[in-house]
Design an enzyme around this catalytic site. Structure first.
Site, PDB file in Angstrom:
ATOM      1  N   GLY A  13      16.861  63.288  90.058  1.00 22.15           N
ATOM      2  CA  GLY A  13      16.506  64.676  90.368  1.00 22.15           C
ATOM      3  C   GLY A  13      17.248  65.658  89.490  1.00 22.15           C
ATOM      4  N   ASP A  14      16.818  66.918  89.547  1.00 23.83           N
ATOM      5  CA  ASP A  14      17.443  68.008  88.795  1.00 23.83           C
ATOM      6  C   ASP A  14      17.422  67.792  87.282  1.00 23.83           C
ATOM      7  OD1 ASP A  14      18.041  69.204  91.228  1.00 23.83           O
ATOM      8  OD2 ASP A  14      19.975  68.181  91.354  1.00 23.83           O
ATOM      9  N   GLU A  15      16.408  67.117  86.806  1.00 28.10           N
ATOM     10  CA  GLU A  15      16.326  66.812  85.363  1.00 28.10           C
ATOM     11  C   GLU A  15      15.896  68.027  84.545  1.00 28.10           C
ATOM     12  OE1 GLU A  15      14.651  65.182  87.740  1.00 28.10           O
ATOM     13  OE2 GLU A  15      15.211  63.058  87.718  1.00 28.10           O
ATOM     14  N   LYS A  17      12.829  69.653  85.680  1.00 24.67           N
ATOM     15  CA  LYS A  17      11.369  69.601  85.855  1.00 24.67           C
ATOM     16  C   LYS A  17      10.778  71.004  85.916  1.00 24.67           C
ATOM     17  CE  LYS A  17      12.030  67.259  89.636  1.00 24.67           C
ATOM     18  NZ  LYS A  17      13.495  67.041  89.537  1.00 24.67           N
ATOM     19  N   GLY A  41      14.825  71.973  94.337  1.00 25.09           N
ATOM     20  CA  GLY A  41      15.243  73.268  93.805  1.00 25.09           C
ATOM     21  C   GLY A  41      14.919  73.264  92.332  1.00 25.09           C
ATOM     22  N   HIS A  42      13.851  73.965  91.963  1.00 22.97           N
ATOM     23  CA  HIS A  42      13.396  73.954  90.576  1.00 22.97           C
ATOM     24  C   HIS A  42      13.691  75.313  89.945  1.00 22.97           C
ATOM     25  CE1 HIS A  42      10.396  70.466  91.524  1.00 22.97           C
ATOM     26  NE2 HIS A  42      11.656  70.182  91.792  1.00 22.97           N
ATOM     27  N   GLN A 226      12.350  65.819  93.192  1.00 23.82           N
ATOM     28  CA  GLN A 226      13.374  64.755  93.185  1.00 23.82           C
ATOM     29  C   GLN A 226      13.202  63.923  91.901  1.00 23.82           C
ATOM     30  OE1 GLN A 226      11.534  65.109  96.565  1.00 23.82           O
ATOM     31  NE2 GLN A 226      12.987  66.764  96.549  1.00 23.82           N
TER      32      GLN A 226
END
Ligand code: GDP
Ligand code: IMO
Ligand code: MG
Length: 432
Positions: A13-15, A17, A41-42, A226
């Site tokens: 996650g948090d890559e 996206k 969270g994006h 995610q």
């Protein structure tokens, strides 16, 4: 050129996206969330302004693009309405037809959050959930106790289902979690009826809408939340979220068929991060980990928790390539690595003297894995202004080439900063 693409996270996650979706949304007509909920969270940075989306698809800042919450998402209507109000206040979503909410999506209620948080207390925060009620809401879906968006517009059905649920949940809350206060039917019923009233104009058959759009030749972009290693089946179970985060779930979570998907892109950081509990073979507990956290701003977009940081793990990303069928990668935060003399990349794991190259199913086995590292030369220059690969220092180009080799997947996009224009698009699947 692809018409329908899925973009998912290839790590924990948090890559990044959100940034990649916002960027690709310019070339799409429809952007769809298909799983997860407000645990996501994006973050988008547009013209210097920061936006964090938890439920609304990250294409919403592009006027005229239809943004959809599919049936596979668990929706907290309170949070959704707050998010909608927030972007409207900033001058976006002027036309309400831009946003659509699946009538089949399941709803999150206060008891889901209380159960989620209560269990974390009992388990001493073992999993480190976001506390947003995601797991308990998916449990209700699977046990057929869930209440769906469509129920909000059928008042009598909604009241009956809520009453049945409250009886069960209040028992669980007091007898299992030791909660003192019971949840009352009437105020909760009234509260959700108000949400239903406000959301009514967005609620529709989104499976039908997406299919029609595809038939009309419109481009559709699926936005994963995610990451692959948080997938309930293919991740580091039980240290995962409660949905399938892999690309295959874009179909079940939106109501289209697998034959309609043309391309899958995996987003991965140029290093690795994870927030919450669970094994993380390349985690760094030293000053380099600290440097990545500070320079990369690695603090959770949903909970503000510091993210655990470590080296790029090719075993993890190869696993993501396989279980998602990735056709290309978007590498983010390459800029964060600048200034390090030497970079390490994990190529395999060593377990009891044996080298393995596939990610083990058991978290206990993962915890025993020692990363096998390859060292690469770092670069000192700031690369956040690079507009093409050729402008990157030779060492950065070698680093990217090596990631391509190790993952056996072409790099389509390289991100060198949080802003839209800090991106090198080598290949845009929606364009060519
Ligand atoms: P998501 O959940 O995958 O959308 O990722 P998050 O938004 O939780 O975390 C990614 C963070 O990195 C956000 O703060 C982004 O603004 C930021 N970001 C994305 N791409 C880059 C990049 O290439 N460089 C830098 N420095 N920051 C980036
Ligand atoms: P985005 O979409 C990173 C993690 C939590 C916890 C585990 C289970 O922004 O990449 P949950 O609340 O889902 O039951 O928590 O999953 N987690 C995430 N980590 N990014 C996310 O979303 C996450 N959503 C959940 O920290 O370890
Ligand atoms: Mg995030």
């Amino acid at each position: 050129m692809a018409q329908v693409i899925v973009v998912i996270g290839a790590q924990w996650g948090d890559e990044g996206k959100g940034k990649i979706i916002d960027l690709l949304a310019e070339y799409a007509d429809v952007i769809v969330r298909f799983q997860g909920g407000s645990n996501a969270g994006h973050t988008l940075v547009v013209n210097g302004e920061k936006f964090v989306f938890h439920l609304i698809p990250s294409g919403i800042l592009h006027q005229g693009k239809r943004c959809i919450i599919g049936n596979g998402v668990v929706v907290d209507p309170k949070e959704l309405l707050e998010e909608l109000a927030g972007i409207k206040k900033k001058g976006y979503l002027k036309d309400d037809s831009q946003f659509l909410l699946s009538e089949e999506a399941h709803l999150i209620f206060p008891y889901h959050k209380i159960i989620d948080q209560g269990r974390e207390r009992i388990n001493s925060g073992k999993i480190g959930t976001t506390g947003k009620g995601i797991g308990p809401a998916y449990e209700d879906r699977a046990s057929r106790d869930g209440i769906r968006v469509i129920d909000l517009v059928e008042e009598e059905v909604f009241r009956r289902k809520l009453e049945e649920n409250l009886a069960q949940k209040n028992y669980y809350l007091s007898h299992v979690l030791g909660e003192k206060n019971e949840l009352e039917l009437e105020p909760l019923y009234q509260e959700y009826m108000r949400y239903g009233e406000k959301l009514r104009k967005y609620i529709t058959n989104t499976s039908l809408f997406i299919s029609q759009q595809i038939q009309e030749g419109k481009k559709v972009l699926f936005e994963g939340a995610q990451g692959t290693l948080l997938d309930v089946d293919h991740g580091t179970y039980p240290y995962v979220t409660s949905s399938n985060t892999v690309a295959g779930n874009a179909c079940a979570g939106s109501g289209i068929g697998p034959t309609q998907i043309d391309e899958v892109v995996g987003v991965t950081k140029a290093y690795t991060t994870r927030v919450g509990g669970g094994p993380f073979p390349t985690e760094l507990h030293d000053e380099i980990g600290e440097m990545l956290r500070e320079k990369g701003g690695e603090y959770g977009a949903t909970t503000g928790r510091p993210r655990r940081c470590g080296w790029f793990d090719a075993v993890v990303v190869r696993h993501a390539v396989r279980v998602n069928g990735l056709g290309g990668l978007a590498i983010t935060k390459l800029d964060t690595l600048a200034g390090l003399k030497t970079l390490k990349v994990c190529t395999a794991y060593e377990v009891q003297g044996q080298e393995i190259t596939e990610f083990p199913a058991s978290v206990d086995a993962v915890a025993r894995c020692q990363p096998v590292y390859e060292e690469l030369e770092g670069w000192q220059e700031d690369i956040s202004g690079a507009q093409e690969i050729a402008q990157l220092p030779a060492a950065a180009q070698r680093y990217l080439n090596r990631l391509e080799e190790l993952t056996q997947t072409p790099i389509h996009i390289v991100s060198v900063g949080a802003q839209r224009d800090q991106t090198i698009i080598h290949h845009n699947p929606l364009v060519n």
